[in-house]
Write a protein that holds these residues in place. Sequence first.
Motif, PDB file in Angstrom:
ATOM      1  N   LYS A  39      37.454  50.896  32.629  1.00  0.00           N
ATOM      2  CA  LYS A  39      36.498  49.960  33.218  1.00  0.00           C
ATOM      3  C   LYS A  39      36.819  49.841  34.700  1.00  0.00           C
ATOM      4  O   LYS A  39      37.899  50.233  35.143  1.00  0.00           O
ATOM      5  CB  LYS A  39      36.613  48.590  32.553  1.00  0.00           C
ATOM      6  N   ILE A  40      35.881  49.289  35.453  1.00  0.00           N
ATOM      7  CA  ILE A  40      36.113  49.096  36.887  1.00  0.00           C
ATOM      8  C   ILE A  40      36.215  47.605  37.155  1.00  0.00           C
ATOM      9  O   ILE A  40      35.377  46.820  36.698  1.00  0.00           O
ATOM     10  CB  ILE A  40      35.000  49.751  37.724  1.00  0.00           C
ATOM     11  N   TYR A  41      37.267  47.252  37.890  1.00  0.00           N
ATOM     12  CA  TYR A  41      37.521  45.864  38.255  1.00  0.00           C
ATOM     13  C   TYR A  41      37.575  45.744  39.766  1.00  0.00           C
ATOM     14  O   TYR A  41      38.084  46.636  40.450  1.00  0.00           O
ATOM     15  CB  TYR A  41      38.869  45.389  37.686  1.00  0.00           C
ATOM     16  N   LEU A  42      37.040  44.642  40.278  1.00  0.00           N
ATOM     17  CA  LEU A  42      37.127  44.306  41.697  1.00  0.00           C
ATOM     18  C   LEU A  42      37.623  42.874  41.822  1.00  0.00           C
ATOM     19  O   LEU A  42      37.469  42.074  40.893  1.00  0.00           O
ATOM     20  CB  LEU A  42      35.756  44.411  42.373  1.00  0.00           C
ATOM     21  N   ARG A  43      38.157  42.555  42.973  1.00  0.00           N
ATOM     22  CA  ARG A  43      38.458  41.152  43.260  1.00  0.00           C
ATOM     23  C   ARG A  43      37.137  40.391  43.238  1.00  0.00           C
ATOM     24  O   ARG A  43      36.074  40.940  43.549  1.00  0.00           O
ATOM     25  CB  ARG A  43      39.125  41.001  44.629  1.00  0.00           C
ATOM     26  N   ARG A  44      37.183  39.144  42.856  1.00  0.00           N
ATOM     27  CA  ARG A  44      35.964  38.342  42.710  1.00  0.00           C
ATOM     28  C   ARG A  44      35.116  38.353  43.986  1.00  0.00           C
ATOM     29  O   ARG A  44      33.901  38.517  43.938  1.00  0.00           O
ATOM     30  CB  ARG A  44      36.313  36.910  42.317  1.00  0.00           C
ATOM     31  N   GLU A  45      35.747  38.210  45.147  1.00  0.00           N
ATOM     32  CA  GLU A  45      34.980  38.191  46.403  1.00  0.00           C
ATOM     33  C   GLU A  45      34.293  39.526  46.657  1.00  0.00           C
ATOM     34  O   GLU A  45      33.139  39.576  47.081  1.00  0.00           O
ATOM     35  CB  GLU A  45      35.882  37.826  47.576  1.00  0.00           C
ATOM     36  N   ALA A  46      34.991  40.626  46.388  1.00  0.00           N
ATOM     37  CA  ALA A  46      34.384  41.944  46.570  1.00  0.00           C
ATOM     38  C   ALA A  46      33.215  42.138  45.602  1.00  0.00           C
ATOM     39  O   ALA A  46      32.174  42.693  45.973  1.00  0.00           O
ATOM     40  CB  ALA A  46      35.425  43.041  46.376  1.00  0.00           C
ATOM     41  N   ALA A  47      33.368  41.669  44.367  1.00  0.00           N
ATOM     42  CA  ALA A  47      32.282  41.765  43.383  1.00  0.00           C
ATOM     43  C   ALA A  47      31.066  40.959  43.836  1.00  0.00           C
ATOM     44  O   ALA A  47      29.930  41.425  43.719  1.00  0.00           O
ATOM     45  CB  ALA A  47      32.774  41.277  42.023  1.00  0.00           C
ATOM     46  N   THR A  48      31.304  39.780  44.369  1.00  0.00           N
ATOM     47  CA  THR A  48      30.208  38.946  44.869  1.00  0.00           C
ATOM     48  C   THR A  48      29.471  39.650  46.005  1.00  0.00           C
ATOM     49  O   THR A  48      28.238  39.662  46.048  1.00  0.00           O
ATOM     50  CB  THR A  48      30.759  37.585  45.347  1.00  0.00           C
ATOM     51  N   LYS A  49      30.212  40.266  46.903  1.00  0.00           N
ATOM     52  CA  LYS A  49      29.587  40.979  48.024  1.00  0.00           C
ATOM     53  C   LYS A  49      28.837  42.216  47.550  1.00  0.00           C
ATOM     54  O   LYS A  49      27.779  42.556  48.101  1.00  0.00           O
ATOM     55  CB  LYS A  49      30.639  41.335  49.066  1.00  0.00           C
TER      56      LYS A  49
END
Length: 80
Positions: A39-49
């Motif tokens: 799966k792919i995970y990002l930091r919450r802020e990066a995901a929001t952007k």
Amino acid sequence: MIPDLKENGEPLVEIKPIANKLFIEPRYFLEDIPNSLNKIYLRREAATKLIKALQFIPERMSFILYDGFRPLQVQTFLYN
């Protein structure tokens, strides 16, 4: 030169596909790299952007993610 990275405590969130807009293809997992994630995970802020950026691209365009957070073991495998 390796940057001085510091943990900021921001949680990781799983990035899921969005029909016709965001495609997920975890390349390192598909290439059988040891300890890679399916799966792919990002930091919450990066995901929001990322989600915000999807709102600004033309309707006929999309994004594809091949990578996000990767474990240190994967990073070591790739660069050693």
